[in-house]
Design a protein around this motif. Structure first.
Motif: not given
Ligand code: MG
Ligand code: IPE
Ligand code: IPE
Length: 246
Positions: A20-26, A71-73
């Motif tokens: 499930m990818d793309g939450n940040g870009r959305w 490793n994310r903030p």
């Molecule tokens: Mg991603």
């Protein structure tokens, strides 16, 4: 037109896994903070869980948090963990109503206590459900999983519980986090990225891969149907010739 009608119910994948990818870009596209993207991503989770259960998919595995995501903030990690607890609390009823069993794979001991506790409560409360198994990959990394497997088998060899000659694919399967699940038939990744990001490396050996540009918070039941329809058009040869199959 409802795409659902185009799905052959007799040829459903037994196991669907989703990155499930793309939450940040959305979120960025709408000028919002990443947390809002993650929040909206939970709506898509509900969509695919419901759609899968309605169709009769037996196993659905969702990649929710990778070993690398630590490793994310710090603030983003905290947001994701909080969201996990609130979603588990909120969705328990959906799981019970749809007779869905929740399980989890990954290095679960590294999760914050609150998450671990809530997770195990839901796992325990749904363990007798039989319609579908929903597996959350949390603090999951495939290489770590394989590493653990090698270690566990090595210890058994050392203690004369298994002989080296007896080690085969099924022994490896039995030592993976996914020991109770069949191989993945269909792997979906959203957001246009075409990589596996350390997800189920062993288990996807013969999975059909489906990549879509759709960002996770925009993913709906119809998108899942599209992926299954595409899957059903493919010929899975498992090394054989096309003629051998027909
Ligand atoms: Mg991603
Ligand atoms: C997926 O969305 C959610 C997790 C990995 C936890 P991302 O947060 O990776 O969104 P992008 O890739 O930055 O758009
Ligand atoms: C993969 O997404 C992990 C999850 C969806 C949980 P990432 O966004 O972390 O993957 P990369 O870093 O782009 O490969």
């Amino acid at each position: 037109m409802d795409l659902k009608e185009h799905i052959a119910l007799k040829q459903l994948p037994k196991h669907i896994a989703i990155i499930m990818d793309g939450n940040g870009r959305w979120a960025k596209q709408q000028g919002l903070i990443r947390a809002i993207g993650h929040e909206n991503g939970t709506k898509s989770v509900r969509q695919v869980v419901e759609a899968s259960a309605e169709l009769g998919i037996q196993n659905l595995t969702l990649y929710a948090f990778s070993t690398e995501n630590w490793n994310r903030p710090k603030l983003e990690v905290q947001t994701l963990m909080k969201l996990l607890v609130s979603s588990l609390k909120k969705e328990i009823k959906t799981l019970q109503d749809n007779n869905i069993k929740l399980t989890a794979i990954g290095n679960l001991g590294t999760l914050p206590k609150k998450v671990y506790k809530e997770l195990h409560e839901v796992i325990d409360n749904t363990k007798h459900n039989t319609h579908m198994t929903l597996t959350l990959a949390l603090s999951y990394g495939s290489r770590e999983e394989l590493l653990n497997t090698v270690k566990e088998i090595s210890i058994k060899v050392k203690n004369n519980i298994i002989s080296v000659e007896k080690i085969d694919e099924s022994i490896i399967n039995e030592h993976l986090y996914t020991r109770n699940l069949p191989d993945v038939d269909l792997l979906i990744r959203t957001s246009g990225e075409q990589r596996i990001s350390n997800f189920l490396l062993w288990q996807i050996a013969y999975a059909e891969l489906y990549f879509t540009q759709v960002l996770w918070p925009d993913f709906t039941k119809q998108h899942l149907y599209e992926a299954i329809i595409e899957y059903q058009k493919r010929e899975r040869r498992f090394g054989k010739t096309s003629e051998q199959l027909s």
